[in-house]
Scaffold this active site. Structure first.
Site, short mmCIF file in Angstrom:
data_model
loop_
_atom_site.label_atom_id
_atom_site.label_comp_id
_atom_site.label_asym_id
_atom_site.label_seq_id
_atom_site.Cartn_x
_atom_site.Cartn_y
_atom_site.Cartn_z
N ASN A 102 0.84 -1.20 0.00
CA ASN A 102 0.00 0.00 0.00
C ASN A 102 0.87 1.25 0.00
OD1 ASN A 102 -2.01 -1.84 0.17
ND2 ASN A 102 -2.46 -1.51 2.34
N HIS A 119 5.90 -0.70 -2.77
CA HIS A 119 5.43 -0.07 -4.02
C HIS A 119 5.49 1.45 -3.97
CE1 HIS A 119 3.06 -3.95 -5.33
NE2 HIS A 119 4.36 -4.06 -5.44
N CYS A 130 17.00 13.88 -12.50
CA CYS A 130 18.12 13.84 -11.54
C CYS A 130 17.91 12.80 -10.43
CB CYS A 130 18.36 15.23 -10.93
SG CYS A 130 17.06 15.80 -9.82
P1 OAD Z 1 -6.07 -6.65 -4.75
O1 OAD Z 1 -7.24 -5.79 -5.16
O2 OAD Z 1 -5.44 -7.48 -5.81
O3 OAD Z 1 -6.49 -7.61 -3.57
C1 OAD Z 1 -7.18 -7.16 -2.44
C2 OAD Z 1 -7.41 -8.36 -1.54
O4 OAD Z 1 -7.99 -7.91 -0.34
C3 OAD Z 1 -8.34 -9.39 -2.14
O5 OAD Z 1 -7.76 -10.69 -1.98
C4 OAD Z 1 -9.64 -9.25 -1.30
O6 OAD Z 1 -10.31 -10.50 -1.14
C5 OAD Z 1 -9.07 -8.76 0.02
N1 OAD Z 1 -9.98 -7.94 0.83
C6 OAD Z 1 -10.85 -6.99 0.43
N2 OAD Z 1 -11.43 -6.39 1.50
C7 OAD Z 1 -10.90 -6.97 2.60
C8 OAD Z 1 -11.08 -6.77 4.01
N3 OAD Z 1 -11.92 -5.85 4.50
N4 OAD Z 1 -10.36 -7.54 4.86
C9 OAD Z 1 -9.51 -8.49 4.38
N5 OAD Z 1 -9.29 -8.70 3.06
C10 OAD Z 1 -9.97 -7.96 2.18
O7 OAD Z 1 -5.00 -5.66 -4.06
P2 OAD Z 1 -3.48 -5.95 -3.69
O8 OAD Z 1 -3.25 -7.36 -3.34
O9 OAD Z 1 -3.08 -4.89 -2.73
O10 OAD Z 1 0.43 -2.61 -7.40
O11 OAD Z 1 -2.77 -5.64 -5.07
C11 OAD Z 1 -1.38 -5.77 -5.16
C12 OAD Z 1 -0.85 -4.76 -6.12
O12 OAD Z 1 -1.58 -4.84 -7.34
C13 OAD Z 1 -1.04 -3.31 -5.68
O13 OAD Z 1 -0.03 -2.88 -4.80
C14 OAD Z 1 -0.95 -2.60 -6.99
C15 OAD Z 1 -1.79 -3.50 -7.86
O14 OAD Z 1 -1.45 -3.53 -9.19
C16 OAD Z 1 0.94 -1.52 -8.03
O15 OAD Z 1 0.28 -0.53 -8.30
C17 OAD Z 1 2.40 -1.65 -8.34
#
Ligand code: OAD
Length: 250
Positions: A102, A119, A130
């Site tokens: 995050n 990230h 620069c």
């Molecule tokens: P995702 O949107 O891929 O996954 C979010 C996860 O959180 C899912 O597995 C949901 O089931 C879970 N979830 C949602 N609400 C929840 C809650 N209240 N409690 C527990 N779990 C919950 O997001 P990320 O895994 O963060 O990268 O994505 C990884 C990366 O993909 C991000 O950092 C971003 C994106 O592309 C970049 O921008 C480089």
């Protein structure tokens, strides 16, 4: 909730190093969208357009407006009980490290002291020319917005975040890998665990014998290797996990 699961009590009793790996699901209850959910960021926008070097070069204004909106939104939200619970865990273990995907700074605002931003951050900018990096909470969208304050290069300022196709910050990733290797307990929370190289961290921890706990509303690729899966919202489960830890470690 399966807090009686075999091995959990023993793991909490002897653990020195706790490592926590988080994704956007941890901030969902603060009102920040996830990436891949039905109403997530990538449902509304094309990742390649908004989160890539090419997208930025094609439409710097659109990309910047998107990041400034996200920065503003992050400033308006507050850490939720998931973030606070992770900060509370610092009272019970010798070392607690958060490796987060995050960029919203909510872990730091909740009081977590050792946060590895895999990230990048919504609250830093950097110059493509620069490579100067600086804290940036207040920039307004103006005509001279893209001029680097350090080298004065035009159209060179970008958010200090990792875009598609870019490597993660080397030192931060190396430290996260080392911490995963040394983890006694490794918590994976609110991430779909599909974006590499960050998603390798739980596997590294598991290979090095950490007790692996997953907290998520849905199954993920990590579920099959987790020692304990806690299914539900991070902001509801984590305060209960802190109570369990407090009872065992006090
Ligand atoms: P995702 O949107 O891929 O996954 C979010 C996860 O959180 C899912 O597995 C949901 O089931 C879970 N979830 C949602 N609400 C929840 C809650 N209240 N409690 C527990 N779990 C919950 O997001 P990320 O895994 O963060 O990268 O994505 C990884 C990366 O993909 C991000 O950092 C971003 C994106 O592309 C970049 O921008 C480089």
């Amino acid at each position: 909730m399966d807090f009686q699961k075999q091995g959990l009590k023993e793991a909490i009793e002897i653990a020195k190093n706790l490592v926590i790996f988080t994704g956007s699901g941890v901030s969902a209850e603060s009102g920040i969208p996830t990436f891949r959910g039905n109403e997530g960021y990538w449902a509304q926008f094309s990742p390649q357009q908004l989160a890539s070097e090419d997208g930025y070069l094609d439409h710097p204004d659109i990309v910047w407006k998107w990041y400034l909106e996200r920065r503003q939104k992050a400033l308006e939200t507050r850490p939720n009980p998931a973030h606070s619970s992770f900060a509370d865990m610092q009272d019970f273990f010798e070392k607690v490290v958060i490796a987060t995907q995050n960029i919203d700074k909510l872990h730091q605002r909740a009081g977590s002291l050792d946060v590895l931003e895999l990230h990048g951050s919504l609250f830093r900018s950097k110059c493509r020319n620069c490579e100067n990096v600086w804290d940036d909470e207040n920039t307004k969208f103006t005509d001279d917005f893209h001029i680097c304050p350090s080298c004065s290069s035009p159209r060179s300022v970008r958010p200090d975040v990792v875009w598609f196709g870019e490597p993660l910050p080397y030192n931060i990733l190396q430290r996260a890998i080392k911490e995963a290797e040394d983890a006694d307990i490794f918590i994976v929370a609110g991430t779909s665990a599909v974006v590499y190289p960050a998603a390798q961290l739980p596997y590294i921890a598991k290979q090095h014998m950490a007790f692996l706990i997953e907290i998520n509303t849905e199954p993920t690729p990590i579920t099959s290797i987790a020692d304990l899966t806690l299914r539900g919202k991070a902001g509801e489960i984590l305060p209960k996990l802190v109570d369990v830890i407090r009872n065992i470690r006090r």
